[in-house]
Design a protein around this motif. Structure first.
Motif, PDB file in Angstrom:
ATOM      1  N   ASN A  85       3.918   1.626  -1.088  1.00  0.00           N
ATOM      2  CA  ASN A  85       4.551   1.809  -2.392  1.00  0.00           C
ATOM      3  C   ASN A  85       3.535   2.201  -3.460  1.00  0.00           C
ATOM      4  O   ASN A  85       3.865   2.961  -4.378  1.00  0.00           O
ATOM      5  CB  ASN A  85       5.281   0.530  -2.799  1.00  0.00           C
ATOM      6  CG  ASN A  85       6.603   0.373  -2.073  1.00  0.00           C
ATOM      7  OD1 ASN A  85       7.594   0.986  -2.435  1.00  0.00           O
ATOM      8  ND2 ASN A  85       6.608  -0.429  -1.026  1.00  0.00           N
ATOM      9  N   TYR A  86       2.317   1.686  -3.316  1.00  0.00           N
ATOM     10  CA  TYR A  86       1.280   2.061  -4.276  1.00  0.00           C
ATOM     11  C   TYR A  86       0.984   3.554  -4.172  1.00  0.00           C
ATOM     12  O   TYR A  86       0.862   4.258  -5.186  1.00  0.00           O
ATOM     13  CB  TYR A  86       0.008   1.250  -4.017  1.00  0.00           C
ATOM     14  CG  TYR A  86      -1.138   1.661  -4.919  1.00  0.00           C
ATOM     15  CD1 TYR A  86      -1.240   1.164  -6.223  1.00  0.00           C
ATOM     16  CD2 TYR A  86      -2.101   2.562  -4.477  1.00  0.00           C
ATOM     17  CE1 TYR A  86      -2.279   1.554  -7.050  1.00  0.00           C
ATOM     18  CE2 TYR A  86      -3.144   2.954  -5.301  1.00  0.00           C
ATOM     19  CZ  TYR A  86      -3.218   2.448  -6.589  1.00  0.00           C
ATOM     20  OH  TYR A  86      -4.243   2.833  -7.408  1.00  0.00           O
ATOM     21  N   ILE A  87       0.843   4.049  -2.930  1.00  0.00           N
ATOM     22  CA  ILE A  87       0.565   5.477  -2.730  1.00  0.00           C
ATOM     23  C   ILE A  87       1.704   6.330  -3.275  1.00  0.00           C
ATOM     24  O   ILE A  87       1.480   7.335  -3.957  1.00  0.00           O
ATOM     25  CB  ILE A  87       0.326   5.781  -1.241  1.00  0.00           C
ATOM     26  CG1 ILE A  87      -0.974   5.115  -0.771  1.00  0.00           C
ATOM     27  CG2 ILE A  87       0.276   7.285  -0.986  1.00  0.00           C
ATOM     28  CD1 ILE A  87      -1.213   5.221   0.717  1.00  0.00           C
TER      29      ILE A  87
ATOM     30  N   THR B 159       0.827  -1.213   0.000  1.00  0.00           N
ATOM     31  CA  THR B 159       0.000   0.000   0.000  1.00  0.00           C
ATOM     32  C   THR B 159       0.855   1.255   0.000  1.00  0.00           C
ATOM     33  O   THR B 159       0.588   2.219  -0.726  1.00  0.00           O
ATOM     34  CB  THR B 159      -0.938   0.013   1.217  1.00  0.00           C
ATOM     35  OG1 THR B 159      -1.721  -1.189   1.216  1.00  0.00           O
ATOM     36  CG2 THR B 159      -1.844   1.221   1.188  1.00  0.00           C
TER      37      THR B 159
ATOM     38  N   ASN C 108       4.006   5.484  -5.574  1.00  0.00           N
ATOM     39  CA  ASN C 108       4.160   5.368  -7.032  1.00  0.00           C
ATOM     40  C   ASN C 108       3.000   5.981  -7.806  1.00  0.00           C
ATOM     41  O   ASN C 108       3.146   6.315  -8.982  1.00  0.00           O
ATOM     42  CB  ASN C 108       4.320   3.898  -7.416  1.00  0.00           C
ATOM     43  CG  ASN C 108       5.613   3.301  -6.881  1.00  0.00           C
ATOM     44  OD1 ASN C 108       6.612   4.001  -6.734  1.00  0.00           O
ATOM     45  ND2 ASN C 108       5.588   2.003  -6.570  1.00  0.00           N
ATOM     46  N   ASN C 109       1.833   6.076  -7.143  1.00  0.00           N
ATOM     47  CA  ASN C 109       0.651   6.608  -7.825  1.00  0.00           C
ATOM     48  C   ASN C 109       0.154   7.915  -7.194  1.00  0.00           C
ATOM     49  O   ASN C 109      -1.005   8.278  -7.331  1.00  0.00           O
ATOM     50  CB  ASN C 109      -0.481   5.572  -7.809  1.00  0.00           C
ATOM     51  CG  ASN C 109      -0.132   4.313  -8.565  1.00  0.00           C
ATOM     52  OD1 ASN C 109      -0.309   4.231  -9.766  1.00  0.00           O
ATOM     53  ND2 ASN C 109       0.386   3.325  -7.842  1.00  0.00           N
ATOM     54  N   SER C 110       1.049   8.585  -6.506  1.00  0.00           N
ATOM     55  CA  SER C 110       0.664   9.798  -5.771  1.00  0.00           C
ATOM     56  C   SER C 110       0.154  10.897  -6.702  1.00  0.00           C
ATOM     57  O   SER C 110      -0.747  11.652  -6.338  1.00  0.00           O
ATOM     58  CB  SER C 110       1.845  10.318  -4.950  1.00  0.00           C
ATOM     59  OG  SER C 110       2.942  10.631  -5.796  1.00  0.00           O
ATOM     60  N   ARG C 111       0.698  10.975  -7.891  1.00  0.00           N
ATOM     61  CA  ARG C 111       0.261  12.037  -8.801  1.00  0.00           C
ATOM     62  C   ARG C 111      -1.171  11.803  -9.266  1.00  0.00           C
ATOM     63  O   ARG C 111      -1.910  12.752  -9.502  1.00  0.00           O
ATOM     64  CB  ARG C 111       1.202  12.128  -9.993  1.00  0.00           C
ATOM     65  CG  ARG C 111       2.613  12.557  -9.604  1.00  0.00           C
ATOM     66  CD  ARG C 111       3.454  12.873 -10.818  1.00  0.00           C
ATOM     67  NE  ARG C 111       4.820  13.152 -10.440  1.00  0.00           N
ATOM     68  CZ  ARG C 111       5.246  14.332  -9.985  1.00  0.00           C
ATOM     69  NH1 ARG C 111       4.385  15.322  -9.856  1.00  0.00           N
ATOM     70  NH2 ARG C 111       6.502  14.514  -9.642  1.00  0.00           N
ATOM     71  N   GLU C 112      -1.562  10.539  -9.404  1.00  0.00           N
ATOM     72  CA  GLU C 112      -2.941  10.243  -9.769  1.00  0.00           C
ATOM     73  C   GLU C 112      -3.880  10.469  -8.591  1.00  0.00           C
ATOM     74  O   GLU C 112      -5.004  10.934  -8.766  1.00  0.00           O
ATOM     75  CB  GLU C 112      -3.053   8.789 -10.238  1.00  0.00           C
ATOM     76  CG  GLU C 112      -2.306   8.505 -11.528  1.00  0.00           C
ATOM     77  CD  GLU C 112      -2.472   7.058 -11.950  1.00  0.00           C
ATOM     78  OE1 GLU C 112      -3.413   6.402 -11.461  1.00  0.00           O
ATOM     79  OE2 GLU C 112      -1.667   6.581 -12.765  1.00  0.00           O
ATOM     80  N   ILE C 113      -3.400  10.143  -7.371  1.00  0.00           N
ATOM     81  CA  ILE C 113      -4.253  10.254  -6.179  1.00  0.00           C
ATOM     82  C   ILE C 113      -4.387  11.702  -5.722  1.00  0.00           C
ATOM     83  O   ILE C 113      -5.488  12.197  -5.463  1.00  0.00           O
ATOM     84  CB  ILE C 113      -3.688   9.392  -5.029  1.00  0.00           C
ATOM     85  CG1 ILE C 113      -3.621   7.917  -5.457  1.00  0.00           C
ATOM     86  CG2 ILE C 113      -4.561   9.529  -3.775  1.00  0.00           C
ATOM     87  CD1 ILE C 113      -2.870   7.041  -4.490  1.00  0.00           C
TER      88      ILE C 113
ATOM     89  N   LYS D  35       3.462  14.849  -6.025  1.00  0.00           N
ATOM     90  CA  LYS D  35       4.386  13.836  -5.545  1.00  0.00           C
ATOM     91  C   LYS D  35       4.207  13.691  -4.038  1.00  0.00           C
ATOM     92  O   LYS D  35       4.044  14.674  -3.319  1.00  0.00           O
ATOM     93  CB  LYS D  35       5.818  14.258  -5.870  1.00  0.00           C
ATOM     94  CG  LYS D  35       6.883  13.311  -5.337  1.00  0.00           C
ATOM     95  CD  LYS D  35       8.267  13.863  -5.622  1.00  0.00           C
ATOM     96  CE  LYS D  35       9.338  12.985  -4.980  1.00  0.00           C
ATOM     97  NZ  LYS D  35      10.698  13.538  -5.201  1.00  0.00           N
TER      98      LYS D  35
ATOM     99  N   SER E 120     -12.699  13.962  -9.574  1.00  0.00           N
ATOM    100  CA  SER E 120     -12.061  12.856 -10.290  1.00  0.00           C
ATOM    101  C   SER E 120     -12.514  12.839 -11.745  1.00  0.00           C
ATOM    102  O   SER E 120     -13.598  13.280 -12.089  1.00  0.00           O
ATOM    103  CB  SER E 120     -12.409  11.526  -9.622  1.00  0.00           C
ATOM    104  OG  SER E 120     -11.947  10.440 -10.389  1.00  0.00           O
TER     105      SER E 120
END
Length: 551
Positions: free
Chosen positions: A32-34, A30, A36-41, A45, A129
């Motif tokens: 690493n997911y956050i 979780t 690595n995908n922080s720009r989408e979330i 960064k 979103s």
């Protein structure tokens, strides 16, 4: 041993082993997911130093959670510790509910550049979103933020502010479906002062309800915003309040306010950083201000030690020189100046207001002081007014008349007493009396020297003036007396008027060595070409010439 186990037991052991591994891997995955995908979330960064789950309570604990600003260098949002409970049952319905969010050591760095606030982009990204309906599934309940700080930088004018020991508690759930934010806050300011408030704001219809309390908030933090409006080198004071307000941001005319506020140690400096105006204490008690009902009810207005230093010269005066009249003199980013934005909002707001029903129980000004200096003369004229008081009671819009009394000591032990009567229904009607006693004539020597080439050597002056303005028609009766008035030798100068002042003075003296002048000033104040000072000068000139002829 492993070979002897049944297939079912082997499968069960493998599944249990998988769950154990998954138990420890989920936080890592979780995290690493956050990252690595922080720009989408978040649209930014982000990093997290550690993340842990409590599967029995359904809680998440994070340490050193950091969201960067758009440049990937500056910190936008940081928390040293955070705790969140997840509502797993709601996830089955494809809803995302975050409960009991506890944050400690939050650091929020707000930056205002041009007309954009950096934090607004983060909020817009979370609640808007690309997938329809996704943001509406987010819901936050019981958010608590403790021992935090918020910094604010306005890059347009290089302004900085910091709130410390910030505590925030939400009072109701908050979601994209129901954008009603209800929050209780309290914090201290690095520049000085404390603020606590409780407010509710509906983002959809812009409705607000706020209880705002402040204690000695330092107003000097706002001075940089005056740069596009004024040449002042310094301003400030302390602001305290206990106010309740409600209304609509988009419809300010529907606002209502009650409570009180107080300003202390207010000051304004000129372009050379010399103080030209100040107020020791200014307080207003608001019984009720309901703009939609056009009602303004004030309990009291009190000012103590209001002071102004007023200077004029051949070009203008010190207050006029402070104001930037030419809009081209403002900076390129003046359109983003909060004071200009607020000024336009207030201007539009005032244009909607019709004051038809007002009430002030008591107006009281004490220890009024004025320093006046006229540098437009050959010899500078200086005069002081001090220990002034102004009082008025029961000011109401339905009163036929409002009485105002103003008294003060003037330079060299003189005294000013005045009274005015104003018709609140028809402000064009004014009546009043002005009395000046024991005025030293020598104080006005710069004017007699300027216009007549005659310095005043001695004399005491008294004035009794009655003013009546009815339907903009002025009728002003004046009686001026001088005792022991004497002039020095005549000194010629380019500005002087050639009038027989000494002869007229002698002609107007009686046996008690009293010089008496009586004259009347009339005129139509609605006439834009009418100038009272010019009329006074003309009347006095005719009076002097007439007296000299009959000597």
């Amino acid at each position: 041993m492993w070979k002897k186990q049944s297939k079912k037991k082997k499968a069960l052991l493998i599944f249990i082993g998988f769950l154990i591994v998954l138990w420890f891997l989920i936080p890592f995955i979780t995290k690493n997911y956050i990252i690595n995908n922080s720009r989408e979330i978040f649209g930014r960064k982000a990093t997290i130093s550690s993340l842990s789950f409590n599967y029995f309570t359904g809680s998440i604990n994070a340490k050193d959670f950091l969201i960067y600003d758009k440049n990937d260098k500056d910190t936008l949002f940081f928390t040293s510790k955070s705790h969140t409970n997840l509502n797993f049952i709601s996830y089955l319905n494809d809803d995302y509910i975050f409960e009991n969010i506890e944050v400690e050591g939050l650091k929020l760095n707000l930056v205002f550049s041009d007309t954009v606030l950096n934090f607004s982009g983060l909020i817009d990204h979370i609640f808007n979103s690309d997938e329809e309906g996704e943001s509406s599934k987010l819901k936050f309940e019981n958010i608590s933020i403790k021992n935090s700080s918020v910094t604010y930088k306005d890059k347009n004018i290089n302004s900085y502010g910091c709130a410390k020991k910030v505590n925030i508690q939400t009072l109701k759930p908050f979601s994209a479906n129901e954008l009603i934010l209800s929050v209780k806050t309290d914090f201290k300011l690095e520049s000085g002062g404390e603020i606590n408030s409780q407010f509710t704001y509906d983002f959809k219809n812009t409705q607000y309800d706020i209880a705002f309390n402040s204690n000695e908030f330092d107003l000097s933090v706002f001075h940089p915003y005056l740069a596009d409006l004024s040449y002042s080198k310094g301003s400030g004071g302390k602001y305290s309040s206990n106010l309740n307000a409600s209304g609509f941001i988009d419809a300010p005319i529907k606002s209502s306010i009650n409570g009180s506020f107080n300003l202390t140690d207010v000051f304004l400096n000129d372009s050379t950083n010399n103080e030209i105006a100040s107020i020791k204490d200014f307080s207003v008690g608001i019984d009720s201000m309901n703009l939609s009902r056009e009602y303004f009810g004030l309990k009291s207005i009190k000012l103590d030690k209001p002071f102004a230093k007023f200077t004029i010269d051949n070009h203008s005066d010190n207050f006029s020189r402070l104001i930037k009249y030419d809009s081209t003199a403002a900076s390129e980013n003046s359109y983003s100046n909060l004071f200009i934005i607020a000024g336009k909002y207030i201007s539009a707001f005032i244009n909607q207001i019709k004051v038809t029903n007002f009430s002030v129980e008591n107006l009281n000004m004490t220890n009024i002081g004025v320093d006046f200096m006229d540098k437009s003369l050959l010899k500078t004229f200086k005069y002081k007014l001090f220990h002034g008081t102004l009082t008025s009671n029961n000011l109401k819009s339905n009163n036929d008349s409002i009485h105002v009394v103003f008294n003060a000591d003037v330079q060299n032990k003189g005294r000013l007493n005045s009274m005015g009567i104003f018709n609140s229904i028809d402000p064009d009607n004014i009546y009043g009396n002005i009395k000046l006693e024991d005025i030293e004539a020598t104080d006005f020597s710069p004017y007699s020297y300027e216009y007549f080439g005659l310095p005043i050597l001695q004399g005491k002056g008294f004035l009794n003036s009655h003013v009546s303005i009815t339907n903009r028609q002025l009728d002003n009766n004046n009686r001026v007396r001088f005792f022991n008035l004497e002039f020095g030798k005549k000194v010629r100068n380019p500005k002087m008027l050639h009038l027989p002042i000494k002869s007229a003075t002698q002609a107007l003296k009686n046996k008690e060595d009293e010089t008496l002048l009586q004259f009347n000033i009339t005129g139509d104040l609605s006439n834009p070409n009418y100038n009272v000072l010019n009329v006074v000068g003309q009347v006095l000139k005719e009076l002097v010439l007439k007296a000299a002829r009959y000597k």
